[in-house]
Write a protein that holds these residues in place. Structure first.
Motif, PDB file in Angstrom:
ATOM      1  N   ALA A  61       5.683  51.413  63.040  1.00 48.52           N
ATOM      2  CA  ALA A  61       5.692  50.789  61.718  1.00 48.52           C
ATOM      3  C   ALA A  61       4.434  51.168  60.978  1.00 48.52           C
ATOM      4  CB  ALA A  61       5.779  49.264  61.858  1.00 48.52           C
ATOM      5  N   ALA A  62       4.611  51.536  59.696  1.00 53.50           N
ATOM      6  CA  ALA A  62       3.469  51.906  58.872  1.00 53.50           C
ATOM      7  C   ALA A  62       3.128  50.744  57.977  1.00 53.50           C
ATOM      8  CB  ALA A  62       3.799  53.134  58.036  1.00 53.50           C
ATOM      9  N   PHE A  63       1.845  50.429  57.837  1.00 53.75           N
ATOM     10  CA  PHE A  63       1.404  49.318  57.016  1.00 53.75           C
ATOM     11  C   PHE A  63       0.470  49.814  55.942  1.00 53.75           C
ATOM     12  CE2 PHE A  63       0.874  44.845  56.320  1.00 53.75           C
ATOM     13  CZ  PHE A  63      -0.364  44.755  55.716  1.00 53.75           C
ATOM     14  N   ALA A  64       0.773  49.430  54.702  1.00 53.48           N
ATOM     15  CA  ALA A  64      -0.071  49.855  53.598  1.00 53.48           C
ATOM     16  C   ALA A  64      -0.499  48.641  52.815  1.00 53.48           C
ATOM     17  CB  ALA A  64       0.687  50.831  52.681  1.00 53.48           C
ATOM     18  N   ALA A  65      -1.795  48.429  52.673  1.00 50.73           N
ATOM     19  CA  ALA A  65      -2.300  47.286  51.931  1.00 50.73           C
ATOM     20  C   ALA A  65      -2.239  47.572  50.459  1.00 50.73           C
ATOM     21  CB  ALA A  65      -3.738  46.971  52.352  1.00 50.73           C
ATOM     22  N   GLY A  66      -1.905  46.546  49.651  1.00 55.50           N
ATOM     23  CA  GLY A  66      -1.814  46.725  48.217  1.00 55.50           C
ATOM     24  C   GLY A  66      -2.839  45.886  47.507  1.00 55.50           C
ATOM     25  N   HIS A 109       4.583  48.547  43.881  1.00 58.24           N
ATOM     26  CA  HIS A 109       3.825  48.992  45.057  1.00 58.24           C
ATOM     27  C   HIS A 109       4.612  49.969  45.918  1.00 58.24           C
ATOM     28  CE1 HIS A 109       2.290  48.659  49.215  1.00 58.24           C
ATOM     29  NE2 HIS A 109       1.119  48.454  48.643  1.00 58.24           N
ATOM     30  N   THR A 110       5.896  49.662  46.116  1.00 55.17           N
ATOM     31  CA  THR A 110       6.768  50.470  46.981  1.00 55.17           C
ATOM     32  C   THR A 110       8.048  50.770  46.210  1.00 55.17           C
ATOM     33  OG1 THR A 110       5.878  49.297  48.919  1.00 55.17           O
ATOM     34  CG2 THR A 110       7.887  50.594  49.251  1.00 55.17           C
ATOM     35  N   PRO A 111       8.083  51.854  45.454  1.00 57.88           N
ATOM     36  CA  PRO A 111       9.267  52.172  44.639  1.00 57.88           C
ATOM     37  C   PRO A 111      10.517  52.357  45.495  1.00 57.88           C
ATOM     38  CG  PRO A 111       7.371  53.483  43.964  1.00 57.88           C
ATOM     39  CD  PRO A 111       6.991  52.827  45.265  1.00 57.88           C
ATOM     40  N   GLY A 112      11.628  51.902  44.970  1.00 56.86           N
ATOM     41  CA  GLY A 112      12.898  52.029  45.670  1.00 56.86           C
ATOM     42  C   GLY A 112      13.890  51.038  45.108  1.00 56.86           C
ATOM     43  N   THR A 113      14.816  50.587  45.954  1.00 51.31           N
ATOM     44  CA  THR A 113      15.812  49.597  45.573  1.00 51.31           C
ATOM     45  C   THR A 113      15.556  48.312  46.333  1.00 51.31           C
ATOM     46  OG1 THR A 113      17.492  51.297  45.145  1.00 51.31           O
ATOM     47  CG2 THR A 113      18.275  49.052  45.506  1.00 51.31           C
ATOM     48  N   GLU A 154      12.498  42.988  50.510  1.00 45.06           N
ATOM     49  CA  GLU A 154      12.978  44.138  51.272  1.00 45.06           C
ATOM     50  C   GLU A 154      13.333  45.267  50.301  1.00 45.06           C
ATOM     51  OE1 GLU A 154      16.345  45.295  54.628  1.00 45.06           O
ATOM     52  OE2 GLU A 154      16.195  43.257  53.841  1.00 45.06           O
ATOM     53  N   VAL A 155      12.710  46.415  50.510  1.00 46.82           N
ATOM     54  CA  VAL A 155      12.888  47.567  49.624  1.00 46.82           C
ATOM     55  C   VAL A 155      13.355  48.764  50.441  1.00 46.82           C
ATOM     56  CG1 VAL A 155      11.754  49.167  48.035  1.00 46.82           C
ATOM     57  CG2 VAL A 155      11.098  46.746  48.046  1.00 46.82           C
ATOM     58  N   VAL A 156      14.371  49.460  49.941  1.00 48.58           N
ATOM     59  CA  VAL A 156      14.827  50.705  50.550  1.00 48.58           C
ATOM     60  C   VAL A 156      14.389  51.849  49.647  1.00 48.58           C
ATOM     61  CG1 VAL A 156      16.797  52.065  51.337  1.00 48.58           C
ATOM     62  CG2 VAL A 156      16.802  49.586  51.626  1.00 48.58           C
ATOM     63  N   ARG A 157      13.599  52.759  50.194  1.00 44.70           N
ATOM     64  CA  ARG A 157      13.094  53.875  49.417  1.00 44.70           C
ATOM     65  C   ARG A 157      14.160  54.963  49.290  1.00 44.70           C
ATOM     66  NH1 ARG A 157       6.735  54.451  49.711  1.00 44.70           N
ATOM     67  NH2 ARG A 157       7.386  55.937  48.117  1.00 44.70           N
ATOM     68  N   GLY A 158      13.858  55.954  48.452  1.00 43.81           N
ATOM     69  CA  GLY A 158      14.821  57.011  48.201  1.00 43.81           C
ATOM     70  C   GLY A 158      15.173  57.824  49.429  1.00 43.81           C
ATOM     71  N   ASP A 159      14.246  57.887  50.410  1.00 36.45           N
ATOM     72  CA  ASP A 159      14.519  58.650  51.629  1.00 36.45           C
ATOM     73  C   ASP A 159      15.245  57.818  52.679  1.00 36.45           C
ATOM     74  OD1 ASP A 159      12.542  56.929  52.425  1.00 36.45           O
ATOM     75  OD2 ASP A 159      11.108  58.470  53.059  1.00 36.45           O
ATOM     76  N   GLY A 160      15.594  56.579  52.330  1.00 33.13           N
ATOM     77  CA  GLY A 160      16.327  55.722  53.254  1.00 33.13           C
ATOM     78  C   GLY A 160      15.444  54.829  54.094  1.00 33.13           C
ATOM     79  N   ALA A 161      14.138  55.021  54.046  1.00 35.93           N
ATOM     80  CA  ALA A 161      13.237  54.169  54.821  1.00 35.93           C
ATOM     81  C   ALA A 161      13.201  52.774  54.216  1.00 35.93           C
ATOM     82  CB  ALA A 161      11.832  54.772  54.843  1.00 35.93           C
ATOM     83  N   GLU A 162      13.170  51.774  55.087  1.00 39.63           N
ATOM     84  CA  GLU A 162      13.219  50.382  54.666  1.00 39.63           C
ATOM     85  C   GLU A 162      11.864  49.723  54.878  1.00 39.63           C
ATOM     86  OE1 GLU A 162      15.553  46.329  56.024  1.00 39.63           O
ATOM     87  OE2 GLU A 162      16.262  48.305  56.671  1.00 39.63           O
ATOM     88  N   TYR A 163      11.385  49.000  53.876  1.00 39.58           N
ATOM     89  CA  TYR A 163      10.074  48.360  53.950  1.00 39.58           C
ATOM     90  C   TYR A 163      10.174  46.880  53.610  1.00 39.58           C
ATOM     91  CZ  TYR A 163       7.800  52.901  54.296  1.00 39.58           C
ATOM     92  OH  TYR A 163       7.403  54.142  54.725  1.00 39.58           O
ATOM     93  N   ASP A 164       9.386  46.084  54.326  1.00 41.09           N
ATOM     94  CA  ASP A 164       9.224  44.674  54.014  1.00 41.09           C
ATOM     95  C   ASP A 164       7.897  44.529  53.273  1.00 41.09           C
ATOM     96  OD1 ASP A 164      11.566  43.801  55.337  1.00 41.09           O
ATOM     97  OD2 ASP A 164      10.535  43.948  57.258  1.00 41.09           O
ATOM     98  N   VAL A 165       7.978  44.164  52.006  1.00 41.72           N
ATOM     99  CA  VAL A 165       6.795  44.041  51.166  1.00 41.72           C
ATOM    100  C   VAL A 165       6.461  42.565  50.995  1.00 41.72           C
ATOM    101  CG1 VAL A 165       5.727  44.651  48.958  1.00 41.72           C
ATOM    102  CG2 VAL A 165       7.510  46.132  49.943  1.00 41.72           C
ATOM    103  N   LYS A 166       5.220  42.211  51.288  1.00 44.18           N
ATOM    104  CA  LYS A 166       4.799  40.820  51.167  1.00 44.18           C
ATOM    105  C   LYS A 166       4.023  40.644  49.862  1.00 44.18           C
ATOM    106  CE  LYS A 166       3.532  38.576  54.799  1.00 44.18           C
ATOM    107  NZ  LYS A 166       2.765  38.028  55.962  1.00 44.18           N
ATOM    108  N   VAL A 167       4.440  39.657  49.075  1.00 46.69           N
ATOM    109  CA  VAL A 167       3.815  39.362  47.788  1.00 46.69           C
ATOM    110  C   VAL A 167       3.291  37.929  47.816  1.00 46.69           C
ATOM    111  CG1 VAL A 167       4.147  39.240  45.287  1.00 46.69           C
ATOM    112  CG2 VAL A 167       5.421  40.925  46.624  1.00 46.69           C
TER     113      VAL A 167
END
Length: 216
Positions: A21-26, A84-88, A107-120
């Protein structure tokens, strides 16, 4: 509320390290008010006036506490997450207990199909985005997932707009894609006057109707 969240695994085989899992701070600031289309239709069922008393138990109490802990709406949380994480965005939910109470999980699905859980955070700041790899190797549901995600990609009303439409019924605490009998719609939970209610928002028209699918 049924948490039938779209799990898009469009390019699972192309993503290396499937269990990492990749984590990116915003560092996004408070989210701006999301757009609310003038063509949103709110259609009441016969018993909509009493719908807000559907759930007066502990879950509704937790929701009310979480709402008081957050100063941003579901639509604003979705907008912040997508900056922060463009997608759907396929779902957004307000945490109602523990240290995370008052924060949003989007929950965001990016254009490449990768799924991310973004915390706001409850103030609109993006705290981070973590890639969800739990279902990367689950091929059994790929066909259904692709169909649901395709429906969202072609929808006239996205998650933020569905939240805006349902906000006429109360404070939105959760919004997510839901498939029932082959049809995909937004499922939205609201709290108002001490009770929680569930609604369906049509992908193509934004029409809001009460969700009776869990009724006895």
């Amino acid at each position: 509320m049924k948490r039938n969240i779209v799990i898009a695994t469009l390019t699972a085989t192309a993503l290396a390290g499937g269990t990492v899992a990749a984590f990116a701070a915003g560092d996004d600031g408070p989210a701006a008010r999301d757009r609310a289309g003038t063509n949103v239709q709110v259609v009441s069922d016969r018993d909509d006036d009493t719908a807000d008393a559907d759930d007066t138990g502990d879950d509704a109490a937790d929701d009310r506490t979480a709402v008081r802990s957050s100063t941003v709406t579901a639509a604003e949380a979705v907008a912040a997450a997508l900056r922060h994480t463009p997608g759907t965005a396929v779902s957004a939910g307000l945490e109602d207990d523990g240290a995370d109470a008052g924060t949003w999980g989007v929950e965001v699905v990016r254009g490449d199909g990768a799924e991310y859980d973004v915390k706001v955070s409850g103030t609109g700041k993006v705290l981070g985005a973590q890639r969800d790899t739990d279902d990367d190797n689950d091929n059994d549901s790929d066909k259904d997932d692709r169909a649901e995600f395709a429906a969202l990609k072609g929808a006239k009303f996205d998650a933020a707009e569905a939240a805006v439409a349902a906000a006429a019924k109360g404070t939105v605490t959760e919004v997510g894609a839901d498939e029932e009998n082959g049809a995909v719609a937004w499922s939205v939970e609201t709290v108002k006057d001490g009770g929680a209610s569930e609604w369906k928002v049509a992908l193509d028209t934004g029409e809001v109707t009460q969700d009776h699918s869990d009724d006895d």
